[in-house]
Design an enzyme around this catalytic site. Sequence first.
Site, PDB file in Angstrom:
ATOM      1  N   CYS A  35      41.887  42.132  40.137  1.00 28.54           N
ATOM      2  CA  CYS A  35      40.575  41.676  40.715  1.00 28.54           C
ATOM      3  C   CYS A  35      39.356  41.425  39.601  1.00 28.54           C
ATOM      4  O   CYS A  35      39.365  42.202  38.586  1.00 28.54           O
ATOM      5  CB  CYS A  35      40.111  42.675  41.750  1.00 28.54           C
ATOM      6  SG  CYS A  35      41.081  42.742  43.096  1.00 28.54           S
ATOM      7  N   CYS A  86      39.254  48.381  44.048  1.00 28.33           N
ATOM      8  CA  CYS A  86      38.191  48.299  43.450  1.00 28.33           C
ATOM      9  C   CYS A  86      36.904  48.935  43.939  1.00 28.33           C
ATOM     10  O   CYS A  86      36.271  49.504  42.890  1.00 28.33           O
ATOM     11  CB  CYS A  86      37.612  46.913  43.659  1.00 28.33           C
ATOM     12  SG  CYS A  86      38.840  45.499  42.626  1.00 28.33           S
ATOM     13  N   ASN A 114      38.499  37.286  38.604  1.00 34.00           N
ATOM     14  CA  ASN A 114      40.153  37.688  38.973  1.00 34.00           C
ATOM     15  C   ASN A 114      41.237  36.984  37.971  1.00 34.00           C
ATOM     16  O   ASN A 114      40.696  35.799  37.614  1.00 34.00           O
ATOM     17  CB  ASN A 114      40.441  37.733  40.336  1.00 34.00           C
ATOM     18  CG  ASN A 114      40.143  36.280  40.893  1.00 34.00           C
ATOM     19  OD1 ASN A 114      39.138  35.628  40.602  1.00 34.00           O
ATOM     20  ND2 ASN A 114      40.805  36.057  41.893  1.00 34.00           N
ATOM     21  N   CYS A 147      37.648  45.007  47.386  1.00 33.70           N
ATOM     22  CA  CYS A 147      38.780  45.354  47.925  1.00 33.70           C
ATOM     23  C   CYS A 147      38.849  47.139  47.721  1.00 33.70           C
ATOM     24  O   CYS A 147      37.965  47.644  46.989  1.00 33.70           O
ATOM     25  CB  CYS A 147      39.819  44.847  47.531  1.00 33.70           C
ATOM     26  SG  CYS A 147      40.313  45.564  45.759  1.00 33.70           S
ATOM     27  N   GLU A 151      36.430  42.718  39.891  1.00 33.68           N
ATOM     28  CA  GLU A 151      35.774  44.137  39.688  1.00 33.68           C
ATOM     29  C   GLU A 151      36.406  44.805  38.466  1.00 33.68           C
ATOM     30  O   GLU A 151      35.869  45.353  37.695  1.00 33.68           O
ATOM     31  CB  GLU A 151      35.553  44.784  40.782  1.00 33.68           C
ATOM     32  CG  GLU A 151      34.694  43.807  42.024  1.00 33.68           C
ATOM     33  CD  GLU A 151      35.691  43.059  42.923  1.00 33.68           C
ATOM     34  OE1 GLU A 151      36.603  42.531  42.466  1.00 33.68           O
ATOM     35  OE2 GLU A 151      35.060  42.677  43.842  1.00 33.68           O
ATOM     36  N   GLU A 197      45.020  36.099  38.058  1.00 32.04           N
ATOM     37  CA  GLU A 197      46.351  36.428  38.771  1.00 32.04           C
ATOM     38  C   GLU A 197      47.662  36.115  37.845  1.00 32.04           C
ATOM     39  O   GLU A 197      47.407  35.751  36.686  1.00 32.04           O
ATOM     40  CB  GLU A 197      46.307  35.130  39.920  1.00 32.04           C
ATOM     41  CG  GLU A 197      45.077  35.438  40.878  1.00 32.04           C
ATOM     42  CD  GLU A 197      45.010  34.568  42.277  1.00 32.04           C
ATOM     43  OE1 GLU A 197      45.574  33.571  42.253  1.00 32.04           O
ATOM     44  OE2 GLU A 197      44.413  34.890  43.098  1.00 32.04           O
TER      45      GLU A 197
HETATM   46  N1  THU Z   1      39.885  39.512  44.701  1.00 31.31           N
HETATM   47  C1  THU Z   1      39.030  40.022  43.569  1.00 31.31           C
HETATM   48  O1  THU Z   1      38.931  39.620  42.581  1.00 31.31           O
HETATM   49  N2  THU Z   1      38.000  41.044  44.274  1.00 31.31           N
HETATM   50  C2  THU Z   1      38.262  41.570  45.492  1.00 31.31           C
HETATM   51  O2  THU Z   1      37.353  42.615  45.823  1.00 31.31           O
HETATM   52  C3  THU Z   1      38.954  40.983  46.502  1.00 31.31           C
HETATM   53  C4  THU Z   1      40.168  39.960  45.955  1.00 31.31           C
HETATM   54  C5  THU Z   1      41.017  38.491  44.178  1.00 31.31           C
HETATM   55  C6  THU Z   1      42.244  39.047  44.002  1.00 31.31           C
HETATM   56  C7  THU Z   1      43.056  37.777  44.169  1.00 31.31           C
HETATM   57  O3  THU Z   1      43.372  37.073  42.959  1.00 31.31           O
HETATM   58  C8  THU Z   1      42.292  36.796  45.013  1.00 31.31           C
HETATM   59  O4  THU Z   1      41.083  37.259  45.120  1.00 31.31           O
HETATM   60  C9  THU Z   1      42.837  37.017  46.637  1.00 31.31           C
HETATM   61  O5  THU Z   1      42.662  38.085  47.134  1.00 31.31           O
END
Ligand code: THU
Length: 162
Positions: A73, A115, A62, A112, A75, A64
Amino acid sequence: MEERNYGFSYQVYASSKELNADDAALLEKARAVTVEAYAPYSNFHVSAVALMENGAIVTGTNQENASYPVGICAERSLLASVAALHPGIRISSIAISYNSKDVVSDHPVSPCGMCRQALLEYENRLEHPIRLILAGMTGEVFIIPKADQLLPFAFTKEELKK
Ligand code: THU
């Protein structure tokens, strides 16, 4: 009125020690690359690592952003890299893990909703199931045989056919 039911089977392993060698190696890689995540806002470092059908390994984490919705994310960052580096090559399995200084990483987390939709599209695009190996840094491991099992009633390209 008729009541319908949705369910699916997945495998639960007590720990990564129970996995076969290939799955254990992919999960270890996923655990290791959580350090490559850029997650200064959530402190939730997620990794997704694909084993491609040609044997290649591709990693995603991920990433940000100070403008929160811009972040991506692990994925979907992985799928973008897979499409760029290995166009047309199928994904066999993806291991997903996470680490955080704020929460204990001792159980699987699952992708999520956005994804899940992206994973489903990749399965349909290459007409090939993607196995998901989900685990924290320790604890139980879930193996989901096909990513689309996580998204019942999915919206797909079939709806757009004229
Ligand atoms: N996140 C992911 O990378 N994958 C997921 O399936 C769930 C959430 C990340 C997004 C964000 O940077 C952090 O986790 C908190 O939500």
